[in-house]
Design a protein around this motif. Structure first.
Motif, short mmCIF file in Angstrom:
data_model
loop_
_atom_site.label_atom_id
_atom_site.label_comp_id
_atom_site.label_asym_id
_atom_site.label_seq_id
_atom_site.Cartn_x
_atom_site.Cartn_y
_atom_site.Cartn_z
N ASN A 1 0.89 -1.05 0.05
CA ASN A 1 -0.09 0.11 0.11
C ASN A 1 0.86 1.09 -0.07
OD1 ASN A 1 -1.69 2.26 0.87
ND2 ASN A 1 -3.23 0.94 1.65
N ILE A 2 1.06 1.82 -1.20
CA ILE A 2 2.17 2.99 -1.31
C ILE A 2 1.67 4.20 -0.44
CG2 ILE A 2 3.17 4.41 -2.99
CD1 ILE A 2 4.21 1.44 -3.35
N LYS A 3 0.38 4.45 -0.22
CA LYS A 3 -0.06 5.56 0.41
C LYS A 3 0.58 5.49 1.79
CE LYS A 3 -3.91 7.29 -2.53
NZ LYS A 3 -5.22 7.29 -2.50
N GLU A 4 0.31 4.20 2.35
CA GLU A 4 0.81 3.99 3.83
C GLU A 4 2.08 3.65 4.01
OE1 GLU A 4 -2.16 1.22 5.27
OE2 GLU A 4 -3.77 2.82 4.93
N ASP A 5 2.75 2.99 2.92
CA ASP A 5 4.07 2.32 2.90
C ASP A 5 4.76 2.67 1.81
OD1 ASP A 5 5.96 0.59 3.66
OD2 ASP A 5 5.22 -0.94 2.89
N PRO A 6 5.22 3.95 1.54
CA PRO A 6 5.97 4.49 0.38
C PRO A 6 7.12 3.49 0.21
CG PRO A 6 6.06 6.01 2.20
CD PRO A 6 4.98 4.92 2.52
N HIS A 7 7.88 3.18 1.24
CA HIS A 7 9.06 2.58 1.03
C HIS A 7 9.11 0.97 0.79
CE1 HIS A 7 11.24 5.96 1.84
NE2 HIS A 7 10.54 6.34 2.92
N CYS A 8 7.97 0.40 0.82
CA CYS A 8 7.57 -0.83 0.41
C CYS A 8 8.16 -1.86 1.56
CB CYS A 8 8.00 -1.40 -1.09
SG CYS A 8 7.34 -0.31 -2.31
N ILE A 9 7.91 -1.72 2.70
CA ILE A 9 8.61 -2.47 3.72
C ILE A 9 7.41 -3.54 4.12
CG2 ILE A 9 9.53 -2.42 5.88
CD1 ILE A 9 10.92 -0.60 4.27
N TYR A 10 6.32 -3.35 4.08
CA TYR A 10 5.27 -4.42 4.77
C TYR A 10 4.65 -4.98 3.36
CZ TYR A 10 6.55 -1.75 8.49
OH TYR A 10 7.32 -1.07 9.73
N ASN A 11 4.77 -6.34 3.06
CA ASN A 11 4.18 -6.94 2.17
C ASN A 11 2.89 -7.53 2.55
OD1 ASN A 11 3.71 -8.68 -0.01
ND2 ASN A 11 5.40 -10.11 0.24
N LEU A 12 1.91 -7.21 1.82
CA LEU A 12 0.54 -7.40 2.21
C LEU A 12 -0.02 -8.72 1.36
CD1 LEU A 12 -0.95 -4.02 2.18
CD2 LEU A 12 -0.08 -5.07 4.22
N ALA A 13 0.75 -9.34 0.52
CA ALA A 13 0.35 -10.56 -0.26
C ALA A 13 -0.20 -11.59 0.42
CB ALA A 13 1.66 -10.72 -1.14
N TYR B 1 -6.83 -8.77 1.55
CA TYR B 1 -5.91 -8.28 0.14
C TYR B 1 -6.17 -9.18 -0.91
CZ TYR B 1 -4.30 -4.23 3.06
OH TYR B 1 -4.47 -3.39 3.90
N ALA B 2 -6.59 -10.36 -0.76
CA ALA B 2 -6.70 -11.45 -1.84
C ALA B 2 -7.60 -10.94 -2.88
CB ALA B 2 -7.43 -12.83 -1.33
N GLU B 3 -8.84 -10.22 -2.74
CA GLU B 3 -9.55 -10.09 -3.93
C GLU B 3 -8.79 -8.89 -4.69
OE1 GLU B 3 -12.16 -10.05 -6.84
OE2 GLU B 3 -11.97 -11.63 -5.27
N GLN B 4 -8.35 -7.79 -3.86
CA GLN B 4 -7.44 -6.83 -4.53
C GLN B 4 -6.30 -7.25 -5.42
OE1 GLN B 4 -8.09 -3.07 -4.12
NE2 GLN B 4 -6.91 -3.25 -5.98
N MET B 5 -5.57 -8.11 -4.89
CA MET B 5 -4.41 -8.62 -5.43
C MET B 5 -4.56 -9.46 -6.65
SD MET B 5 -1.18 -10.42 -3.56
CE MET B 5 -2.34 -11.82 -3.14
N LYS B 6 -5.85 -10.29 -6.74
CA LYS B 6 -6.38 -10.92 -7.96
C LYS B 6 -6.86 -9.98 -9.05
CE LYS B 6 -10.08 -14.08 -9.21
NZ LYS B 6 -11.25 -14.90 -8.56
N GLN B 7 -7.34 -9.01 -8.60
CA GLN B 7 -7.85 -7.88 -9.72
C GLN B 7 -6.75 -7.32 -10.23
OE1 GLN B 7 -10.52 -5.24 -7.80
NE2 GLN B 7 -12.11 -6.98 -7.30
N LEU B 8 -5.64 -6.83 -9.33
CA LEU B 8 -4.53 -6.16 -9.98
C LEU B 8 -3.59 -7.21 -10.94
CD1 LEU B 8 -3.15 -4.41 -6.68
CD2 LEU B 8 -4.08 -3.35 -8.85
N ARG B 9 -3.68 -8.51 -10.36
CA ARG B 9 -2.80 -9.36 -11.28
C ARG B 9 -3.53 -9.64 -12.84
NH1 ARG B 9 -1.32 -15.78 -10.23
NH2 ARG B 9 -0.38 -16.15 -12.19
#
Length: 507
Positions: free
Chosen positions: A434-446, A451-459
């Protein structure tokens, strides 16, 4: 009155007016000055919030022009990123040019070639497209003007006088035609003069340490040495602008400032995290780009070539798959202007050598990603491979530096070992930030179920678009990227030492 004679005079007069109008239009076509840094992060420039790096020239261009908040390089390494710029194509469409230190296929048209045919004077100084080899008479960025030298202020800075060579180009070409010039600095590419920051008024406390590094004097000093080279780049921009002013050319010149990717530090250069692929983009164009504008639309390096063609009044070549954004430049508004520009696609293949397993040597680390206003979704297609190269070969897709040495010397029982893991360890198949909350990409939400549905849509969105663009990785032929020849400094896999480059490599 003889009607036939009158009609003849009228035709001649109209033809004369048309020719004079065409000549006027040709004379008034805007000049294009494209200025690109080598390895400078977006966050290192004043318009993007930098405090410990001083960039007054870029700051002024931003004040008098437009700042793009969402500009991306498509592939975060020098050669593939620059190939996207000159061709207007996505990295995965570029065959051998998708790899770093590869061959630039002559089948691809470049905007410098096309604009030269359309009546522009073209040239470059410093670093154009590269590193790699090409079959054309000139670098894909154009004929080179790099003969004028200077004495640099620090070791590691090139002795090419970029601004003076730009002036030399203008003097030699004259002003009968418009120009399109590529000013390619070789800074802040490593190496750096160690502790060069001590020659300035900088203090260790000035440096801003990203949260993916430990905060210590070694890394702070490395960042300040880097800052010196970014400031040198900014100085060259200021000199180039003064040259335009002195020659009366600034008022009819579009000035574009960017960088090919983020800083040459671990987890940035060559890596598909935010600071590696999110680049600065500032555009000044008096009378067209209204001062002080902030543009939130997503643009990518493949969009630059068709934009330059549009600016020159030339139809973008049919090979160009990027979308020109002249309309964004001409608009008086700020914010999100085109609702369709709400994301970009990103990717990488083979960068540097030094990655090997039972499948072979010189292997790619293929990744595809999609970046929206909120999320970065990345799919690591071969997660069993080392993302920065094998450890036994020295993690070669990361430039040597005090920061790299500090991180790679950490041991598993050290309290800071997680910093090493973030930069060099193997990665999961999927990453979501979540770049808005984690701009440095520290916390992988996968791995989080919510977040499963969101990730499915993005993929699905990412893969659908990649298939439409003919990405070999999506069409079952991704292994082709591993077969392309590497033309840079090689690797002796038995000794772990680099080999000298072949003598046929163009410099």
């Amino acid at each position: 009155m003889n009607y036939s004679k009158f009609k003849g005079h009228l035709v001649i007069t109209l033809l004369g007016l048309m020719l004079s109008c065409n000549f006027y239009a040709q004379e008034k076509r805007p000049n294009i000055l494209f200025i690109i840094a080598d390895d400078a992060s977006k966050n290192s420039f004043g318009p993007y919030g930098a405090t410990y790096v001083k960039t007054p020239a870029v700051d002024q261009l931003a004040k008098d022009g437009a700042v793009f908040n969402n500009a991306y390089n498509c592939n975060p390494k020098c050669a593939p990123a620059r190939a996207c710029i000159v061709t207007g194509k996505y990295s995965w469409q570029l065959k051998e040019a998708a790899d770093h230190n590869g061959r630039f296929p002559s089948e691809f048209k470049t905007y410098p070639q096309l604009l030269e045919k359309a009546g522009y004077n073209v040239g470059f100084t410093g670093k154009g497209w590269g590193p790699g080899v090409y079959d054309t008479a000139h670098n894909p960025a154009g004929p080179e003007y790099s003969d004028i030298k200077l004495i640099p202020p620090y070791k590691g800075i090139s002795n090419i006088d970029y601004a003076a060579n730009f002036a030399d180009f203008l003097d030699k070409k004259g002003d009968a035609k418009p120009f399109c010039f590529w000013l390619g600095a070789k800074e802040p590419h490593r190496f750096y003069e160690l502790d060069s920051w001590k020659k300035t008024d900088k203090k260790l406390t000035d440096a801003e340490v990203p949260p993916f590094y430990p905060d210590n004097d070694i890394i702070r000093g490395d960042l300040l040495d880097y800052a010196n080279e970014v400031e040198w780049f900014d100085t060259q921009i200021g000199r180039a602008i003064k040259i335009l002013e002195s020659k009366g050319l600034l008022e009819n010149t579009m000035v574009v400032v960017t960088s090919d990717h983020g800083m040459p530090f671990p987890r940035v250069k060559g890596q598909l995290y935010e600071e590696g692929f999110h680049v600065p983009l500032v555009v000044y164009w008096k009378g067209v780009v209204q001062p002080g504008r902030i543009i939130d639309d997503f643009v990518s390096f493949p969009d630059l070539a068709p934009t330059f063609m549009q600016v020159a009044g030339v139809t973008p070549h049919e090979q160009m798959t990027g979308m020109g954004f002249l309309n964004l430049l001409q608009s008086p508004k700020s914010g999100q202007l085109d609702s369709n520009r709400d994301h970009v696609l990103l990717g990488k293949e083979r960068h540097d050598v030094g990655r090997a397993n039972e499948e072979g040597t010189d292997l790619a680390y293929p990744v595809r990603a999609i970046r929206t206003h909120t999320f970065l979704y990345a799919r690591n297609i071969k997660p069993e491979r080392w993302p920065v190269g094998n450890p036994e070969y020295g993690f070669l897709n990361c430039d040597g530096s005090p920061t790299k040495s500090y991180l790679t010397n950490l041991k598993p029982n050290d309290g800071e070992y997680h910093f090493f893991e973030m930069s060099f360890d193997r990665r999961p198949v999927e990453e979501l930030y979540n770049i808005k909350e984690d701009p440095h990409c520290i916390y992988n939400l996968a791995a989080r179920p919510e977040y499963a549905e969101q990730m499915k849509q993005l993929r699905k969105q990412m893969e659908t678009e990649l298939i439409a663009q003919g990405d070999p990785r999506m069409l079952g032929d991704g292994a082709v990227f591993d077969t392309y020849k590497y033309y840079g400094k090689g690797m002796d896999y038995k000794t772990g030492k680099r080999l000298p480059p072949p003598n046929y490599i163009k410099k």
